[in-house]
Design an enzyme around this catalytic site. Structure first.
Site, PDB file in Angstrom:
ATOM      1  N   THR A  76      16.624  -4.487  21.906  1.00  0.00           N
ATOM      2  CA  THR A  76      16.307  -5.356  20.774  1.00  0.00           C
ATOM      3  C   THR A  76      15.074  -6.201  21.092  1.00  0.00           C
ATOM      4  O   THR A  76      14.122  -6.265  20.315  1.00  0.00           O
ATOM      5  CB  THR A  76      17.501  -6.273  20.438  1.00  0.00           C
ATOM      6  OG1 THR A  76      18.591  -5.449  20.051  1.00  0.00           O
ATOM      7  CG2 THR A  76      17.163  -7.226  19.312  1.00  0.00           C
ATOM      8  N   ALA A 205      19.318   0.013  29.353  1.00  0.00           N
ATOM      9  CA  ALA A 205      20.249   0.542  30.353  1.00  0.00           C
ATOM     10  C   ALA A 205      21.653   0.786  29.803  1.00  0.00           C
ATOM     11  O   ALA A 205      22.403   1.585  30.347  1.00  0.00           O
ATOM     12  CB  ALA A 205      20.333  -0.421  31.535  1.00  0.00           C
ATOM     13  N   HIS A 206      22.001   0.105  28.724  1.00  0.00           N
ATOM     14  CA  HIS A 206      23.405   0.147  28.282  1.00  0.00           C
ATOM     15  C   HIS A 206      23.836   1.517  27.750  1.00  0.00           C
ATOM     16  O   HIS A 206      25.019   1.770  27.610  1.00  0.00           O
ATOM     17  CB  HIS A 206      23.666  -0.935  27.223  1.00  0.00           C
ATOM     18  CG  HIS A 206      23.044  -0.645  25.894  1.00  0.00           C
ATOM     19  ND1 HIS A 206      21.750  -0.983  25.594  1.00  0.00           N
ATOM     20  CD2 HIS A 206      23.526  -0.026  24.801  1.00  0.00           C
ATOM     21  CE1 HIS A 206      21.471  -0.579  24.363  1.00  0.00           C
ATOM     22  NE2 HIS A 206      22.538  -0.003  23.858  1.00  0.00           N
ATOM     23  N   CYS A 327      32.635   0.324   4.592  1.00  0.00           N
ATOM     24  CA  CYS A 327      33.853  -0.423   4.856  1.00  0.00           C
ATOM     25  C   CYS A 327      33.981  -0.818   6.320  1.00  0.00           C
ATOM     26  O   CYS A 327      34.783  -1.660   6.680  1.00  0.00           O
ATOM     27  CB  CYS A 327      35.076   0.394   4.470  1.00  0.00           C
ATOM     28  SG  CYS A 327      35.262   0.480   2.703  1.00  0.00           S
TER      29      CYS A 327
END
Lengths: 390, 211
Positions: A76, A205-206, A327
């Site tokens: 991000t 890295a995640h 939803c």
């Protein structure tokens, strides 16, 4: 939770590999000093060397020099720095126009929208039914005042891989900077900045069994980028803040552990789940391209039923997946990616994303397909849609 | 496990009651559409001597809240008189389920409206509408509030897609602010027709688009 969870949401986050944790632990407990220059105390120097080593490994994995890679807090932040950094550096001289694809992930998409509010113009490029951008449309969209093109390497939801080499060449010819978000493709799909004319690359890295909270940005030598996280002079004076050394070490370790063999294993799980579902469960559609696709990603719409109901049933059976259904989201908006490839609301609502990782097995694939067949049958028996007399 | 649903919701979601269709129902209604994300059909059989709901069935294309609410309203309504059943509101259904997440109101309210519309449908078809009020622009607008704008997930009126409504001697004209070749135009037209045509004094309906 006592029962065994089969986790198939590896594009959201991954289980960290113990070997990564092992590499990181000393930097929490023993070598916790700030990474300082060679003129300070020895622990700081040692930490600096370790950080430089991690930087070098990551840069090398992209075919870059160590001086072209900065650490960030994740994809991000990397994409924010790329888009806003270029906008801030060139907005008052070269121009105020950017181009992104319609199916970018939120860091790029919402950075572009934030820039629009600051007076920049953004072109949101269409993609075709499989998620691929039209190179001719890209060429046509580039103007004299275009400062940046940001098109992802691979899509977060449907896994479609773009031809970033061709995109990069177009940008290079037109003298426009090119950023690509490679969060989901890094180490899974080859990306060599020596061969591909790209100026900025977001990685994290995640997604590869590394720690959360660490990412990076490749910045080609000479790329003009304004600093906007102010503070100290860390990361070549481009991103201030105390270095996340354990994270950087963990990130570097995590890329060492990805192998060609592992990627092939992911690909075979992907192919099996796609083939089995499309063959064995009727009224299903594959979202994204069949082959130009991340090895770890399958995304399928189950018609006449809704995704949150499917995920909830799967969860009760011990499977974790995600859906593009409105939803499922807090905003009650369906997936912009499925709409982007021309899907309707029904296709978005019934879409399920399966993303594989190191700890999944072929057995998981067979088990989830068997469970899905039952769940889909049950939900369709409740649904008013898809019946002849409706 | 901290799912946002109560045990009762999950129980009804897993084992919904009274699922299916009734052949030749006395009253039926379809609320919502695939485009707006949820859709519920409700079918009722009515004992005309006692005016009670003798049987009720539902079908749902929707999320867990939608399925669970559909299930609970069938339990609440079965055996009740039409007037009693009409009073079942979202709050009562939510309470019977032990609560529902606020964000899911939209998905669950559909089932409640489905029940009410099925009863109205029965009354309209059996001449039980007590006051035959003439259809007005207001009546039409009220019904258009039940037609979803698939692009927004909210109804046509709230999203300003209803450009004009005219009612003249049983002829209704609705103008929708969308090009006629818009991908959702046919679906919207179909839904408007379904909502407006059953009005007792409507003889003709025209749905027009602005482009």
């Amino acid at each position: 939770m006592d029962r065994k969870q089969v986790y198939l949401d590896n594009s959201a986050a991954t289980r960290m590999d113990e070997r990564v944790l092992e590499a990181m632990t000393p930097y929490f407990l023993d070598k916790y000093a700030v990474a300082t220059s060679e003129f300070a105390y020895s622990q700081g120097i040692e930490v600096r060397e370790a950080l430089d080593g991690a930087r070098e490994s990551l840069a090398k994995a992209l075919g870059a020099e160590a001086g072209e890679f900065i650490f960030t807090s994740g994809d991000t932040e990397s994409s924010n720095i790329a888009l806003k950094g270029v906008a801030l550096a060139l907005g008052n001289t070269k121009g105020k126009h950017l181009i992104v694809s319609k199916i970018e992930d939120f860091p790029v998409l919402n950075s572009a929208k934030a820039l629009e509010k600051q007076g920049f113009q953004v072109t949101y490029l269409d993609v075709d039914g499989e998620g691929i951008i039209d190179l001719e449309k890209l060429k046509a969209a580039i103007r004299d005042n275009t400062i940046l093109v940001s098109i992802q390497h691979a899509n977060q939801e449907i896994g479609t891989i773009q031809d970033i080499e061709a995109i990069g060449r177009i940008c290079r010819e037109k003298g426009v900077l090119f950023h690509t978000d490679a969060t989901h493709s890094f180490t899974r799909v080859p990306l060599d900045v020596g061969k591909i004319p790209v100026d900025l690359v977001t990685v994290a890295a995640h997604t590869i069994h590394g720690p959360k909270g660490i990412g990076g940005l490749y910045i080609r030598q000479g790329t003009k980028l304004a600093k906007w996280v102010d503070g100290g002079f860390q990361e070549f004076d481009l991103r201030a803040g105390l270095e996340n050394v354990p994270g950087a070490i963990g990130f570097a370790r995590s890329i060492e552990l990805v192998t060609k063999k592992e990627n092939e294993r992911l690909r075979s799980m992907r192919d099996r789940i796609i083939d089995r579902i499309l063959n064995e469960i009727q009224n299903t559609t594959l979202n994204g391209h069949r082959t130009k696709r991340l090895p770890q990603n399958a995304n399928i719409s189950f018609h006449y039923i809704e995704g949150e109901s499917i995920t909830l049933h799967l969860d009760m059976h011990g499977f974790a997946v995600s859906t593009g259904s409105a939803c499922f989201s807090k905003s009650l908006e369906g997936s912009h990616v499925i709409f982007g490839i021309g899907g309707d609301h029904e296709r978005a609502h019934g879409s399920i994303r399966f993303t594989f990782g190191r700890y999944n097995t072929m057995e998981d694939v067979d088990n989830i397909v068997r469970t899905l067949a039952e769940i889909v049958k049950e939900l369709r028996s409740i649904s008013p849609l898809g019946k002849d007399n409706n | 496990m901290a799912l946002p649903y109560t045990e009762t919701v999950l129980e009804h979601f897993r084992h919904p009651r009274n699922v299916g269709k009734i052949e030749n129902p006395d009253g039926k209604a379809i609320e919502g559409s695939p485009a707006c994300g949820d859709m519920v059909s409700v079918y009722i059989s009515v004992d005309s001597k006692t005016n009670t709901i003798s049987d009720i069935k539902f079908e749902s294309y929707g999320c867990a809240s939608n399925i669970a609410t559909g299930s609970i309203i069938t339990e609440l309504a079965k055996g009740k008189t039409l007037d009693e059943a009409k009073k079942i509101d979202w709050k009562e259904a939510a309470e019977a389920l032990g609560g529902l997440p606020k964000i899911k109101v939209h998905c669950s309210v559909l089932a409640v409206e489905g029940l009410r519309s099925a009863i109205e449908n029965y009354e309209e078809r059996h001449g039980l509408v007590k006051e035959r009020k003439p259809t007005t622009v207001e009546t039409v607008r009220k019904r258009l509030r039940k037609v979803m704008n698939p692009m927004a997930g909210l109804d046509l009126v709230r999203t300003n897609l209803v450009k004009d409504v005219e009612v003249k001697e049983g002829a209704v004209r609705v103008v929708i602010d969308l090009p006629s070749n818009h991908q959702f135009a046919p679906a919207i037209k179909g839904e408007i027709t379904e909502k407006i045509e059953p009005l007792w004094d409507v003889k003709e309906l025209k749905v027009e688009f602005t482009g």
